[in-house]
Write a protein that holds these residues in place. Structure first.
Motif, PDB file in Angstrom:
ATOM      1  N   HIS A  70      34.215  38.305  43.108  1.00 30.78           N
ATOM      2  CA  HIS A  70      33.856  37.842  41.760  1.00 30.78           C
ATOM      3  C   HIS A  70      35.064  37.167  41.126  1.00 30.78           C
ATOM      4  N   HIS A  72      37.875  37.665  39.125  1.00 32.74           N
ATOM      5  CA  HIS A  72      38.630  38.852  38.716  1.00 32.74           C
ATOM      6  C   HIS A  72      39.279  38.621  37.366  1.00 32.74           C
ATOM      7  N   ALA A  73      39.351  39.703  36.592  1.00 35.47           N
ATOM      8  CA  ALA A  73      39.973  39.615  35.271  1.00 35.47           C
ATOM      9  C   ALA A  73      41.323  40.317  35.243  1.00 35.47           C
ATOM     10  N   HIS A 145      29.080  44.281  36.658  1.00 36.94           N
ATOM     11  CA  HIS A 145      30.482  44.172  36.221  1.00 36.94           C
ATOM     12  C   HIS A 145      30.701  42.749  35.699  1.00 36.94           C
ATOM     13  N   ASP A 162      34.147  45.141  42.655  1.00 35.36           N
ATOM     14  CA  ASP A 162      34.257  46.093  41.541  1.00 35.36           C
ATOM     15  C   ASP A 162      32.895  46.649  41.135  1.00 35.36           C
ATOM     16  N   HIS A 204      39.384  48.005  43.996  1.00 34.57           N
ATOM     17  CA  HIS A 204      40.529  48.565  43.253  1.00 34.57           C
ATOM     18  C   HIS A 204      40.581  50.063  43.483  1.00 34.57           C
TER      19      HIS A 204
HETATM   20 FE   LIG Z   1      36.828  42.828  38.423  1.00 38.29          FE
END
Ligand SMILES: [Fe+2]
Length: 287
Positions: A70, A72-73, A145, A162, A204
């Protein structure tokens, strides 16, 4: 078929990147790579990506895919850096266009920022398949998410990004734009419908109360039995209440502002200015 999976843990962002290899040959894919970024100085570093490159070169691997679960943040993707050195196609979910639209507005990007996913080489949809040498990969769309989250199922291994974390940590937050705890619960059911012995590799790990070491590999069976948020038959209602209440207490990830701007461009920095300098924006009171 059982892929060989090698994990790379980035302690700065608690991210796990994976090299997934065809056991019968040299073909591999790299999942969710990290470009190191020091926010205080605005400097990037390729230490994490170089560790992956060293592994790929030492093993003589042929990189076919650079897969993103995805946008990612919490870390920047190193996919373009790895692609330049190792080859491979950069893939992500086709709903990236929703993410690009949302954050194109937040960062007030001009029309030169394409919102059609064209920065990526392949946009996957639910049910798509791809190959890593003799290995077959199947794509599950697992939003919640973020709207574009994918799970890549490669042989007996699922790279869930995630959606799920280790059973003692639970699940990822659902409060980013386009996120939804109800949607995440439904997506998790898709993953839990895979065979119990399916290996799950999470995106993660933050340890968990009572656990001393980082961990990233579990199974569908273990998640079903013991995931503290969605295991042991937890109901959707209870999950949604718990997830939304918990998300309301969470601070934004440290690197969300640079990460989004770079990752929505497939890991590329914004275009340099007329002097060749590159800048990232900080939107005030918008995130
Ligand atoms: Fe994420």
């Amino acid at each position: 078929m059982k892929p060989d999976v090698k994990a790379f843990f980035d302690e700065a962002t608690n991210t796990i990147s994976y090299v997934v290899k065809d056991p019968t040959g040299s073909a591999c894919a790299i999942v969710d790579s990290v470009l190191d970024f020091d926010y205080s100085s605005g400097r990037t570093d390729t230490r994490s990506a170089d560790a992956i490159i060293a592994h790929v070169e030492a093993e003589g691997l042929d990189v076919q895919w650079l897969l993103e679960s995805h946008v990612h943040a919490d870390h920047l993707s190193a996919a373009p850096y790895l692609q330049e050195r190792l080859g491979g196609k950069i893939g992500i979910g086709d709903r990236i266009t929703i993410v690009q639209d949302t954050f194109g507005k937040v960062f007030n990007e001009g029309t030169e920022f394409q919102r059609d996913g064209s920065q990526f080489d392949r946009l996957f949809v639910e049910g798509d398949s791809f190959h890593i040498g003799q290995l077959r990969g199947d794509v599950l769309h697992t939003p919640g998410h973020t709207p574009a989250c994918l799970t890549y199922v490669v042989g007996d291994a699922a790279f869930v990004g995630d959606t799920l974390f280790m059973p003692d940590f639970g699940t990822a937050r659902c409060d980013f734009p386009g996120g939804s705890s109800e949607t995440l619960f439904n997506s998790v059911q898709k993953i839990l419908a895979l065979p119990d012995e399916t290996r799950i590799f999470v995106g993660h790990d933050y340890k968990a109360p009572g656990r001393e070491d980082y961990a990233w590999e579990t199974t569908v069976g273990e998640q079903k039995a013991a995931n503290i948020h969605v295991g042991a038959g937890k109901s959707k209602d209870d999950f949604v209440k718990m997830r939304d209440a918990r998300d309301a207490t969470l601070a934004m990830p440290k690197l969300i502002i640079p990460s989004l701007q770079v990752n929505m461009r497939a890991g590329n920095m914004p275009e340099p200015d007329e002097k060749g300098d590159v800048f990232l924006k900080v939107p005030v009171n918008k995130i």
